[in-house]
Design a protein around this motif. Structure first.
Motif, PDB file in Angstrom:
ATOM      1  N   GLN A   1       8.322 -45.353 -17.470  1.00 12.83           N
ATOM      2  CA  GLN A   1       8.338 -44.052 -16.799  1.00 12.83           C
ATOM      3  C   GLN A   1       7.844 -42.951 -17.712  1.00 12.83           C
ATOM      4  N   ILE A   2       8.117 -43.078 -19.010  1.00 16.91           N
ATOM      5  CA  ILE A   2       7.664 -42.051 -19.954  1.00 16.91           C
ATOM      6  C   ILE A   2       6.146 -42.058 -20.078  1.00 16.91           C
ATOM      7  N   LEU A   3       5.540 -43.252 -20.045  1.00 12.74           N
ATOM      8  CA  LEU A   3       4.090 -43.375 -20.227  1.00 12.74           C
ATOM      9  C   LEU A   3       3.324 -43.461 -18.917  1.00 12.74           C
ATOM     10  N   GLN A   4       3.994 -43.220 -17.795  1.00 12.92           N
ATOM     11  CA  GLN A   4       3.360 -43.484 -16.513  1.00 12.92           C
ATOM     12  C   GLN A   4       2.186 -42.552 -16.210  1.00 12.92           C
ATOM     13  N   HIS A   5       2.147 -41.359 -16.807  1.00 15.18           N
ATOM     14  CA  HIS A   5       1.075 -40.418 -16.508  1.00 15.18           C
ATOM     15  C   HIS A   5      -0.189 -40.668 -17.338  1.00 15.18           C
ATOM     16  N   LEU A   6      -0.118 -41.564 -18.308  1.00 14.57           N
ATOM     17  CA  LEU A   6      -1.304 -41.880 -19.105  1.00 14.57           C
ATOM     18  C   LEU A   6      -2.225 -42.805 -18.317  1.00 14.57           C
ATOM     19  N   PRO A   7      -3.534 -42.737 -18.584  1.00 16.19           N
ATOM     20  CA  PRO A   7      -4.437 -43.731 -17.969  1.00 16.19           C
ATOM     21  C   PRO A   7      -4.023 -45.138 -18.362  1.00 16.19           C
ATOM     22  N   GLU A   8      -4.319 -46.112 -17.493  1.00 19.67           N
ATOM     23  CA  GLU A   8      -3.834 -47.470 -17.705  1.00 19.67           C
ATOM     24  C   GLU A   8      -4.292 -48.047 -19.036  1.00 19.67           C
ATOM     25  N   ARG A   9      -5.559 -47.831 -19.375  1.00 19.17           N
ATOM     26  CA  ARG A   9      -6.080 -48.385 -20.632  1.00 19.17           C
ATOM     27  C   ARG A   9      -5.413 -47.737 -21.840  1.00 19.17           C
ATOM     28  N   LEU A  10      -5.262 -46.405 -21.778  1.00 18.83           N
ATOM     29  CA  LEU A  10      -4.617 -45.700 -22.882  1.00 18.83           C
ATOM     30  C   LEU A  10      -3.141 -46.072 -22.965  1.00 18.83           C
ATOM     31  N   ARG A  11      -2.490 -46.263 -21.815  1.00 18.87           N
ATOM     32  CA  ARG A  11      -1.091 -46.673 -21.815  1.00 18.87           C
ATOM     33  C   ARG A  11      -0.931 -48.045 -22.462  1.00 18.87           C
ATOM     34  N   ALA A  12      -1.876 -48.932 -22.183  1.00 21.95           N
ATOM     35  CA  ALA A  12      -1.817 -50.263 -22.790  1.00 21.95           C
ATOM     36  C   ALA A  12      -1.995 -50.179 -24.298  1.00 21.95           C
ATOM     37  N   GLU A  13      -2.926 -49.345 -24.764  1.00 20.94           N
ATOM     38  CA  GLU A  13      -3.148 -49.217 -26.207  1.00 20.94           C
ATOM     39  C   GLU A  13      -1.929 -48.638 -26.907  1.00 20.94           C
ATOM     40  N   VAL A  14      -1.284 -47.642 -26.278  1.00 24.41           N
ATOM     41  CA  VAL A  14      -0.075 -47.056 -26.876  1.00 24.41           C
ATOM     42  C   VAL A  14       1.031 -48.099 -26.947  1.00 24.41           C
ATOM     43  N   ALA A  15       1.230 -48.822 -25.850  1.00 26.93           N
ATOM     44  CA  ALA A  15       2.287 -49.838 -25.829  1.00 26.93           C
ATOM     45  C   ALA A  15       2.017 -50.949 -26.834  1.00 26.93           C
ATOM     46  N   VAL A  16       0.764 -51.375 -26.960  1.00 28.77           N
ATOM     47  CA  VAL A  16       0.419 -52.425 -27.925  1.00 28.77           C
ATOM     48  C   VAL A  16       0.656 -51.938 -29.349  1.00 28.77           C
ATOM     49  N   SER A  17       0.266 -50.692 -29.645  1.00 26.06           N
ATOM     50  CA  SER A  17       0.457 -50.175 -30.999  1.00 26.06           C
ATOM     51  C   SER A  17       1.930 -50.069 -31.361  1.00 26.06           C
ATOM     52  N   VAL A  18       2.789 -49.832 -30.354  1.00 28.57           N
ATOM     53  CA  VAL A  18       4.226 -49.716 -30.619  1.00 28.57           C
ATOM     54  C   VAL A  18       4.879 -51.087 -30.740  1.00 28.57           C
ATOM     55  N   HIS A  19       4.516 -52.019 -29.850  1.00 31.91           N
ATOM     56  CA  HIS A  19       5.227 -53.294 -29.764  1.00 31.91           C
ATOM     57  C   HIS A  19       4.445 -54.467 -30.345  1.00 31.91           C
ATOM     58  N   LEU A  20       3.245 -54.235 -30.842  1.00 32.55           N
ATOM     59  CA  LEU A  20       2.457 -55.347 -31.369  1.00 32.55           C
ATOM     60  C   LEU A  20       3.150 -56.075 -32.513  1.00 32.55           C
ATOM     61  N   PRO A  21       3.779 -55.374 -33.481  1.00 27.73           N
ATOM     62  CA  PRO A  21       4.465 -56.126 -34.550  1.00 27.73           C
ATOM     63  C   PRO A  21       5.523 -57.092 -34.015  1.00 27.73           C
ATOM     64  N   THR A  22       6.231 -56.671 -32.958  1.00 26.98           N
ATOM     65  CA  THR A  22       7.250 -57.543 -32.385  1.00 26.98           C
ATOM     66  C   THR A  22       6.621 -58.755 -31.716  1.00 26.98           C
ATOM     67  N   LEU A  23       5.570 -58.539 -30.957  1.00 27.29           N
ATOM     68  CA  LEU A  23       4.918 -59.647 -30.264  1.00 27.29           C
ATOM     69  C   LEU A  23       4.260 -60.610 -31.244  1.00 27.29           C
ATOM     70  N   ARG A  24       3.747 -60.069 -32.361  1.00 26.64           N
ATOM     71  CA  ARG A  24       3.113 -60.945 -33.346  1.00 26.64           C
ATOM     72  C   ARG A  24       4.119 -61.879 -34.001  1.00 26.64           C
ATOM     73  N   LYS A  25       5.389 -61.492 -34.012  1.00 27.94           N
ATOM     74  CA  LYS A  25       6.407 -62.360 -34.599  1.00 27.94           C
ATOM     75  C   LYS A  25       6.748 -63.536 -33.690  1.00 27.94           C
ATOM     76  N   VAL A  26       6.438 -63.422 -32.410  1.00 29.92           N
ATOM     77  CA  VAL A  26       6.681 -64.516 -31.482  1.00 29.92           C
ATOM     78  C   VAL A  26       5.603 -65.573 -31.699  1.00 29.92           C
ATOM     79  N   GLN A  27       6.022 -66.804 -31.956  1.00 35.31           N
ATOM     80  CA  GLN A  27       5.091 -67.853 -32.359  1.00 35.31           C
ATOM     81  C   GLN A  27       3.996 -68.097 -31.324  1.00 35.31           C
ATOM     82  N   ILE A  28       4.367 -68.039 -30.060  1.00 37.21           N
ATOM     83  CA  ILE A  28       3.402 -68.354 -29.018  1.00 37.21           C
ATOM     84  C   ILE A  28       2.284 -67.325 -28.916  1.00 37.21           C
ATOM     85  N   PHE A  29       2.534 -66.131 -29.419  1.00 40.34           N
ATOM     86  CA  PHE A  29       1.545 -65.063 -29.311  1.00 40.34           C
ATOM     87  C   PHE A  29       0.790 -64.819 -30.612  1.00 40.34           C
TER      88      PHE A  29
END
Length: 531
Positions: free
Chosen positions: A300-328
């Motif tokens: 809801q906080i990021l809902q007003h951003l364009p979809e591509r920009l929202r994805a980049e923001v979310a990836v930059s925030v959560h990428l370290p966590t996802l990289r720790k998951v072996q499957i990813f």
């Protein structure tokens, strides 16, 4: 302040009376900061001149920079120098900038260096100051603190200018002429420049804050000054209260955007839930969100951003966590972007079950922070501890062939402390994996390994299911071939029908022409037989 003035007047009544006559006969300077305190201009003349012309140099440099500063036209940044120059010179800002650097200092030659008011046209640069404030407010990470600082600056400047006007008016009326004006400068201590300014600033603060304890005015000028100041104080108080209310409201809205409001839940529990322990658990959960700055409504906080920009923001925030998951760890960037937009953050409190054995599995979880235990049915015996970067629950939401549990949970997972998880629903995972078959195959392989270790994978059933699937595929292929043959025959029949219809149409048309010819011949014969 009345008592202080009476004490000083009691010390030197005769000298004060003499100086009152002198000050009444010599009006003061114009109400400008350096004009109101002439000693300030005379004592530091060279310093003021250096600062004045340094500011003029900065103004000229700013005008030059604007000839190289691009502007947006229909959303496109214009960098062409000719267009930039034409756009700037045709704007009202250029006119104000030009008027602000006019060499009005040449009036010093006629009026003398003791009249700094000739530089009053520099106030035309004020819009640039407000523009800078707006830019800083949009760029700073603490906009509410900046708004409060800006408001306090406005208050200080207003009190400062009002103090200068008060001191100038005191000089015009005469220092020490009555209780209201600045005391006589012959009183020891009141002749100093610092005392003059501090006394005026203090008096101005008393008036504008409507604290009271100010001397009664005696002259028309003093009454007008007090009336104007009271009106200014009322407007200033309303402005300050409105601004502070707006800042506090914005801060509350910002907090509510990050952390859900707990007041409604607490009120509901007090009314409908008699279990005190459960109420304490809810309060502790909200307190943990507040103290640790956890967010449960990130989308809801990021809902007003364009979809591509929202994805980049979310990836930059959560990428370290996802990289720790072996499957990813070896997955492509596009898969991570798709997953990040589907993840929903959830926070579990100590002792809370994330899932129980036998429950219908509709989500899988990724551990972002905290520890969870795989426990027995008694809830005490721990089989394993899951930490940061691990994931679980994929067995129930992935259709693994031969799974004896179906879509049921196969283990009890309980949070040891406060755990911060990412939740991915079955529908979202299916939608994402449909575009990434390699990741889907990896998840299925991992799920088979886990099911084999838990003896919950029926290998024979898996083989039978694969054979059945192959048989269904063979039947489907045979049906498709038969359908193709039928379609070919149908196409031939339709072509024959079309050809026959065309031939019938031609024969009908030929018969129509023959009938018309026969009719014309019979009519001609009847006309020839008539006399």
């Amino acid at each position: 302040m009345n008592r202080l003035a009476r004490v000083f007047r009691g010390k030197d009544r005769e000298g004060e009376a003499k100086l009152i006559k002198t000050e009444e006969s010599t009006p003061g300077a114009a109400p400008k900061p350096r004009s109101c305190f002439p000693e300030l201009q005379r004592k530091y003349l060279f310093l003021w001149l250096a600062l004045d012309y340094l500011c003029d140099l900065l103004y000229l440099l700013d005008i030059g920079v604007h000839f190289y500063t691009g502007f947006l036209e229909q959303g496109i940044l214009i960098q062409d120098r000719s267009k930039i120059s034409r756009h700037y010179t045709c704007s009202s800002a250029f006119l104000l900038d030009l008027l602000s650097v006019l060499p009005t200092d040449l009036l010093y030659l006629r009026l003398g260096l003791a009249t700094p008011a000739v530089r009053a046209n520099r106030f035309l640069r004020s819009p640039r100051l407000f523009e800078a404030f707006d830019r800083i407010e949009t760029r700073t990470a603490h906009p509410n603190s900046f708004r409060i600082s800006k408001l306090m600056l406005y208050v200080f400047v207003t009190i400062h200018w009002n103090a200068c006007v008060y001191f100038a008016l005191s000089g015009y009326v005469g220092y020490g002429a009555d209780e209201w004006v600045y005391p006589n400068v012959s009183i020891p201590g009141f002749e100093r420049l610092l005392r003059q300014y501090l006394y005026s600033f203090y008096f101005s603060t008393l008036i504008l804050t409507t604290v009271g304890d100010t001397p009664m005015p005696h002259r028309e000028e003093e009454f007008l000054f007090m009336a104007a100041d009271f009106l200014l104080a009322v407007m200033g108080f309303a402005t300050i209260m409105g601004s502070m209310t707006s800042v506090i409201s914005n801060m509350n809205q910002a907090d509510d955007a990050f952390v859900p409001n707990s007041d409604l839940v607490k009120g509901y529990l007090r009314t409908h839930c008699p279990n005190r322990r459960l109420q304490n658990r809810v309060v502790e959960w909200y307190q943990h969100l507040q103290m640790e700055k956890k967010m449960t409504n990130e989308l809801q906080i990021l809902q007003h951003l364009p979809e591509r920009l929202r994805a980049e923001v979310a990836v930059s925030v959560h990428l370290p966590t996802l990289r720790k998951v072996q499957i990813f760890q070896s997955c492509e960037q596009s898969l991570l972007e798709e997953l990040v937009l589907k993840l929903k953050p959830q926070v579990y409190s100590p002792g809370e079950y994330v899932c129980k054995k036998g429950d219908v599995g509709r989500e899988m979880y990724f551990i972002r922070e905290g520890k969870l235990a795989v426990v027995a049915d008694d809830g005490v015996t721990q089989y394993a501890v899951l930490g940061e970067g691990l994931y679980f629950g994929e067995i129930s939401i992935i259709n693994i062939k031969g799974n004896k549990s179906g879509n049921r949970r196969t283990a009890n997972i309980k949070s040891i402390g406060f755990s911060d998880l990412f939740c991915l629903s079955k529908e979202d995972l299916t939608e994402v994996l449909a575009e990434f078959p390699s990741a889907k195959a990896m998840l299925e392989a991992k799920g088979r390994e886990i099911l084999l270790k838990m003896d919950k994978l029926d290998v024979n059933a898996e083989a039978a299911e694969i054979a059945q699937l192959q048989e269904e595929e063979r039947r489907t292929a045979a049906l498709e071939e038969g359908l193709d043959a039928l379609q070919t025959k149908l196409a031939r029949i339709l072509a024959g029908l079309e050809s026959s219809a065309f031939k019938v149409a031609l024969r009908l048309e030929r018969l129509e022409w023959q009938m018309r010819e026969w009719g014309a011949e019979e009519e001609a014969e009847r006309e020839g037989a008539e006399p």
